[in-house]
Design an enzyme around this catalytic site. Structure first.
Site, PDB file in Angstrom:
ATOM      1  N   GLU A 107      -4.655  -8.469  -0.502  1.00  0.00           N
ATOM      2  CA  GLU A 107      -5.597  -8.222   0.584  1.00  0.00           C
ATOM      3  C   GLU A 107      -6.933  -7.876  -0.067  1.00  0.00           C
ATOM      4  OE1 GLU A 107      -4.659  -5.497   3.800  1.00  0.00           O
ATOM      5  OE2 GLU A 107      -2.517  -5.953   3.615  1.00  0.00           O
ATOM      6  N   GLU A 112       0.830  -1.210   0.000  1.00  0.00           N
ATOM      7  CA  GLU A 112       0.000   0.000   0.000  1.00  0.00           C
ATOM      8  C   GLU A 112       0.866   1.262   0.000  1.00  0.00           C
ATOM      9  OE1 GLU A 112      -2.767  -0.531   3.245  1.00  0.00           O
ATOM     10  OE2 GLU A 112      -3.418  -2.488   2.496  1.00  0.00           O
TER      11      GLU A 112
END
Length: 372
Positions: A290, A167
């Site tokens: 994810e 991320e």
């Protein structure tokens, strides 16, 4: 479809190379269900796994995290937590599961963790020449020591999908470059240097040859229309990435996604296709490293797993090429139940989750041998 590409590590261990080959072979044949901290974070502490309690089997992909190993340096894997984690990894591997490792490291300047992980000049501090570089080297030595300690009873090093600096296009971790230019003091070039340094150090200096490297930006930080360019902000290059990952909570019915259920489903499937198209174009494999928990906000209140996630995963030849979907750890916080985790059998979506475990997205009891 494109052919196979060389792994990041040209001295990769035999088992890890076999796993990568089987990833490629499996694309389009089936997907796998993953769960973070499946053996340690449980709603029901009387069972070894919430997924096992709900479905009768374990996830096919087990997610673990190296957060905290930087506090111990070379001896990190000998702390109680990492000793237990190593045992869990060995257990999951013995069952034929795929192992993934993320790394929620503390801030190298402030030592701040979750919620307090950012500070100016953090990345600059750990790069060569920075005032925390030697400390960072000790962190990496701890990672390497843990990697080397993952050995099965036959003396084979256990393969791991390593997903560092995930991320990175957000603004919540010390390595982040921000969703827009100028939002943080870490440039794309600095992030790329960080990624390439870590891979090179682990592979070439510490001899870690059981890692496959996964790149995983956050989908909420760019629009679907910009996917084909925004996905590559901070991309370290084809020679440093084995797996095209994506962390996506926004497209699966997160509370701040105000689109209609129909639009949410359409967007999610579009993102699946775009990830696979980009991965395939560079001879990589694609995975949802994810993914949020489907729920009533996805338009399928009682059957979110089968009517949303399962149907999307097998919608067409492109969506079927996403290799796995890893949900995050089960949370004890009630207000997070619409975003994270998996249900128990007695939960409102428990029966649907069990039915989901019999579909295209396979759990441990139905995956093909991945290390043969």
């Amino acid at each position: 479809m494109s052919g196979a590409a060389m792994p990041v590590d040209n001295a990769i261990d035999e088992l890890s190379e076999t796993l990568l080959k089987n990833f490629r072979k499996s694309q389009g044949q089936f997907a796998m269900f993953g769960h973070q901290d499946d053996l340690s974070c449980r709603k029901n502490d009387k069972v070894p796994s919430d997924v096992l309690q709900a479905t009768g089997t374990y996830p096919a992909v087990f997610g673990f995290d190296l957060g905290g190993i930087e506090k111990y340096g070379r001896a990190g894997y000998d702390s109680r937590y990492f000793s237990e984690q190593r045992e869990q990894i060995m257990y999951a591997f013995s069952k034929g599961a795929v192992i993934t490792l993320s790394w929620h490291s503390v801030n190298p300047i402030t030592a701040g963790g979750y919620g307090d992980n950012c500070a100016p000049d953090s990345v600059a501090a750990v790069l060569p020449g920075g005032n925390r570089h030697e400390d960072f080297i000790r962190w990496l030595d701890g990672v390497a020591a843990f990697a080397h300690s993952l050995v099965d009873p036959d003396g084979r090093t256990i393969p791991v999908v390593f997903r560092p600096f995930h991320e990175h296009n957000g603004d919540w971790f010390w390595w982040c470059i921000g969703s827009r230019d100028g939002q943080t003091d870490t440039s794309e070039a600095m992030f790329i240097e960080l990624w390439q340094f870590v891979v090179s150090y682990l592979r070439d200096e510490q001899g870690v040859h059981n890692f496959l490297y996964a790149y995983s930006p956050d989908r909420s930080c760019f629009s679907i229309e910009d996917f084909d360019t925004a996905y590559y902000r901070g991309y370290p290059g084809d020679d440093f990435v084995d797996i095209f990952g994506l962390d996506d909570y926004i497209d699966i019915g997160r509370f701040d996604n105000l689109k209609s259920p129909e639009a949410i489903v359409a967007d999610f499937q579009t993102v699946l296709r775009k990830l696979v198209h980009n991965a395939d174009g560079r001879n990589k494999v694609a995975a949802f490293t994810e993914v949020g928990t489907p729920n009533k906000l996805a338009g399928a209140e009682l059957h979110p797993w089968t009517d949303f996630l399962e149907k999307s995963a097998r919608a067409d030849e492109w969506t079927r090429r996403v290799l796995w979907y890893l949900t995050w750890r089960n949370s004890m916080t009630p207000e997070e139940t619409n975003v994270y985790g998996t249900p128990l059998s007695e939960d409102v979506t428990g029966a649907d989750f069990k039915e989901f475990s019999k579909g295209y997205i396979r759990f441990l009891n139905r995956i093909e041998p991945m290390y043969v």
